[in-house]
Design a protein around this motif. Structure first.
Motif, PDB file in Angstrom:
ATOM      1  N   VAL A 384       0.538  -1.154  -0.005  1.00  0.00           N
ATOM      2  CA  VAL A 384      -0.100  -0.196  -0.244  1.00  0.00           C
ATOM      3  C   VAL A 384       0.444   1.125   0.189  1.00  0.00           C
ATOM      4  N   VAL A 385       0.922   2.377  -1.052  1.00  0.00           N
ATOM      5  CA  VAL A 385       1.768   3.061  -1.412  1.00  0.00           C
ATOM      6  C   VAL A 385       1.050   4.231  -1.201  1.00  0.00           C
ATOM      7  N   GLN A 386       1.491   5.405  -0.685  1.00  0.00           N
ATOM      8  CA  GLN A 386       0.944   6.663  -0.729  1.00  0.00           C
ATOM      9  C   GLN A 386       2.161   7.595  -1.119  1.00  0.00           C
ATOM     10  N   VAL A 387       1.251   8.635  -2.093  1.00  0.00           N
ATOM     11  CA  VAL A 387       1.970   8.942  -3.119  1.00  0.00           C
ATOM     12  C   VAL A 387       1.854  10.917  -2.471  1.00  0.00           C
ATOM     13  N   ALA A 388       2.866  11.660  -2.579  1.00  0.00           N
ATOM     14  CA  ALA A 388       2.897  13.019  -2.061  1.00  0.00           C
ATOM     15  C   ALA A 388       1.687  13.927  -2.916  1.00  0.00           C
ATOM     16  N   THR A 389       1.327  13.242  -4.093  1.00  0.00           N
ATOM     17  CA  THR A 389       0.696  13.588  -5.536  1.00  0.00           C
ATOM     18  C   THR A 389      -0.141  13.915  -5.690  1.00  0.00           C
ATOM     19  N   THR A 390      -1.426  14.009  -5.898  1.00  0.00           N
ATOM     20  CA  THR A 390      -2.689  12.839  -7.132  1.00  0.00           C
ATOM     21  C   THR A 390      -2.307  12.303  -8.036  1.00  0.00           C
ATOM     22  N   PRO A 391      -2.363  10.767  -8.098  1.00  0.00           N
ATOM     23  CA  PRO A 391      -1.854   9.608  -8.579  1.00  0.00           C
ATOM     24  C   PRO A 391      -3.046  10.170 -10.000  1.00  0.00           C
ATOM     25  N   GLN A 392      -2.638   9.219 -10.790  1.00  0.00           N
ATOM     26  CA  GLN A 392      -3.449   9.330 -12.426  1.00  0.00           C
ATOM     27  C   GLN A 392      -3.866   8.065 -11.015  1.00  0.00           C
ATOM     28  N   LYS A 393      -5.430   8.094 -11.617  1.00  0.00           N
ATOM     29  CA  LYS A 393      -6.368   6.586 -11.675  1.00  0.00           C
ATOM     30  C   LYS A 393      -6.457   5.993 -12.394  1.00  0.00           C
ATOM     31  N   VAL A 394      -5.783   4.494 -12.377  1.00  0.00           N
ATOM     32  CA  VAL A 394      -5.082   3.787 -13.152  1.00  0.00           C
ATOM     33  C   VAL A 394      -5.452   2.592 -12.794  1.00  0.00           C
ATOM     34  N   LEU A 395      -5.895   1.292 -13.598  1.00  0.00           N
ATOM     35  CA  LEU A 395      -6.048   0.485 -12.997  1.00  0.00           C
ATOM     36  C   LEU A 395      -5.476  -0.527 -14.043  1.00  0.00           C
TER      37      LEU A 395
END
Length: 603
Positions: A384-395
């Motif tokens: 489970v990875v939290q990123v600093a910027t809003t990530p792309q919404k991908v699957l």
């Protein structure tokens, strides 16, 4: 693909309203009452008219076949058939007397009882249970055991309770004999006839499950509703919702996508929205195999928002090598305990990575996040990875990936009832999918502020060329990929600058900035560390077909801030509002120098 009733309903009805886009297929409940109706029922005997009048003649004293024939006015054959039928039913006897005289007809006890009923029909009062639809105001063929009680329906937070058409109680005059007769058991319809209704007792404490279909007008973005009842489009319910203004009563609204995803630019066979809807409509026919094959073969195709939930379920059920889900927020309405248990089970044999993060993350449920962290501590291939910027919404799954506007892990549970056309693109190509998986996971690792669990081997922090560094606290040892501890590094300065820039912006301000890029939905303007969107509807007071009619890339424009969403790092702008408010002095936007972007941001 995993299929459920909502995905099936969405696929069946996505093309039901021309000029509209289906935004959602959601569980709903239709208000219903169980009625106890007092009726007068006419019970008929299983007798022909000739037999009926023969019994009445015998009761009147006629006792020979000759006299009976004269009384009835029938020929020999018809009279004989009537007598034979009564003999067989043991209503009469036709034996010669003991003295050997003329043979006479005589009523037996059962025949005497039937003959005394002058009409051979016995009207009698009785009661019958009926389920009444309070939305359409009609009697239904629903059975009592198919209904939910009110407390059960209201306890389901994801189910919309549709309003009734009227709050008035049901009266006898509101019911028709024909409608009541249609609800009778088919075996009893031929043996009974309803003569009248004398009273009604109503119990409103019920609902009937259905599926609400939410559409948006492609031109005006106005909401329209449809209803799937028991697997079929119901025009009466659709008309009833429109007539009572259900959209306003339920406080439903539609809004354009504020930050649309960047379309896939790779070449290949591409199916547009119109193509997909036409093929899905054809695929519903018995001979629609060709349409389904065309959908499955397309390298790139439009993916309606209504298809996303089923795609998420399918990825969880069918992935065999890898699964990457990237979503700004996580909510328990999607990441429920059963869902997390299924994810954990998958992660014993498949590399599973969840990427999330958005501003201050107010939209993420800590309960769901903690449950995912716990699962990552048990499963040997879950991160489970939290990123600093809003990530792309991908699957990304084994052989396909989806880039979208859809919030994979938070699309349910939003009480605002604001629907957006969060469509996406499905790419069904192995090479493109492999490249996308590496790109998105590399970017996630580069922007990570916390990693819980085990990343896929290639993306763990290791020494040696070709490895991808995961940001970690400098006091922590190099990861071997087997530990389960959380890594909490200091947030990158770029994220801090973005948050500070957002704090300086507020609705109503007038700011300036260069136009960064144009999309069919609007124009993006750079405001220091933040990009804001001028939706196409906010570019001018007249209809604009494309933003290029009003602004150009690189042009510096003055805009007014309409809304600042700090949680999702989104700023909505208006060019026409700034133009009309020319008397107000312009305020410059934040001017912190932008550092090079490490990852594509969700639009």
């Amino acid at each position: 693909m995993s299929r459920d009733i909502f995905a099936d309903a969405a696929r069946r009805h996505a093309h039901a309203l021309p000029g509209h886009t289906l935004l959602a297929a959601e569980p709903c409940a239709i208000p219903a009452s169980v009625l106890t109706v007092d009726v007068l029922v006419e019970q008929s005997e299983d007798l022909e008219a000739g037999q009926k009048y023969t019994l009445r003649a015998l009761l009147g004293g006629i006792d020979t076949v000759e006299d009976l024939q004269l009384f009835l006015g029938l020929n020999d054959g018809d009279t004989g058939r009537a007598v034979a039928g009564l003999l067989l039913a043991e209503y009469i006897t036709y034996q010669p007397p003991a003295d050997g005289g003329l043979r006479r007809l005589q009523l037996l006890p059962a025949g005497q009882e039937a003959a005394r009923d002058a009409q051979l029909r016995r009207p009698m009062p009785t009661t019958m249970p009926v389920v009444y639809d309070r939305l359409t105001g009609a009697v239904t063929d629903w059975r009592r055991n198919s209904l939910r009680r009110s407390n059960q329906a209201k306890a389901d937070p994801g189910r919309l309770l549709l309003p009734p058409a009227s709050s008035m109680p049901v009266r006898a005059v509101d019911l028709s004999l024909a409608a009541l007769t249609s609800t009778l058991d088919p075996r009893s319809r031929d043996g009974a006839r309803l003569l009248g209704i004398s009273g009604v007792t109503e119990n409103r404490n019920f609902y009937h499950d259905a599926i609400l279909l939410v559409f948006s007008d492609d031109e005006t973005h106005q909401i329209r509703l449809g209803v799937d009842v028991d697997g079929k489009w119901s025009e009466p319910h659709t008309a009833a919702l429109e007539s009572i203004g259900a959209v306003e009563r339920l406080r439903l609204s539609a809004a354009p996508v504020e930050h649309p995803h960047a379309p896939v630019t790779d070449s290949g066979e591409r199916l547009s929205k119109a193509d997909v809807l036409a093929l899905q409509a054809a695929g519903d026919d018995p001979d629609g195999d060709g349409a389904n094959r065309a959908l499955s073969r397309a390298v790139i195709r439009w993916l309606g928002v209504y298809e996303h939930p089923a795609r998420l379920d399918a990825a969880l059920a069918t992935s065999r090598r890898r699964l990457l889900i990237s979503s700004p927020q996580i909510r328990t309405a999607v990441a429920s305990m059963p869902w997390i248990r299924a994810l954990e089970k998958l992660a014993h044999t498949v590399d599973v990575t969840i990427v999330w993060g958005s501003g201050d993350n107010d939209g993420t449920d800590r309960e769901a996040l903690n449950a995912l962290h716990t699962a990552a501590g048990r499963a040997n291939r879950l991160a489970v990875v939290q990123v600093a910027t809003t990530p792309q919404k991908v699957l990304v799954s084994d052989s396909y990936y989806i880039i979208t506007n859809f919030n994979w892990l938070s699309f349910r549970g939003d009480p605002s009832r604001i629907y957006r056309p969060d469509d996406g693109e499905l790419v069904q190509d192995q090479a493109l999918t492999d490249s996308a998986y590496d790109t998105y996971l590399t970017e996630a690792c580069a922007n990570a502020v916390e990693v819980v669990g085990t990343l896929p081997a290639k993306y763990r922090t290791e020494t040696g060329s070709g490895s991808h560094a995961t940001p970690t606290n400098h006091q922590m040892p190099t990861s071997s990929g087997n530990e389960r501890q959380a890594r909490r590094p200091t947030a990158p300065s770029k994220a801090e600058r973005r948050r500070e820039a957002l704090k300086k912006l507020a609705a109503g301000q007038t700011v300036t900035g260069p136009v960064k890029r144009l999309t069919p939905f609007g124009a993006f303007v750079t405001l220091g560390e933040i990009d804001g969107l001028i939706h196409i509807s906010q570019l001018a007071d007249h209809r604009v077909e494309h933003p290029s009619e009003v602004v150009n890339v690189g042009e510096t424009v003055t805009v007014q801030i309409l809304n600042v969403d700090t949680a999702r790092e989104r700023v909505s702008l208006s060019l026409k509002a700034a133009t009309s408010a020319s008397s107000e002095p312009s305020r410059p936007g934040p001017e912190s120098p932008a550092s090079p972007a490490k990852t594509r941001r969700s639009r």
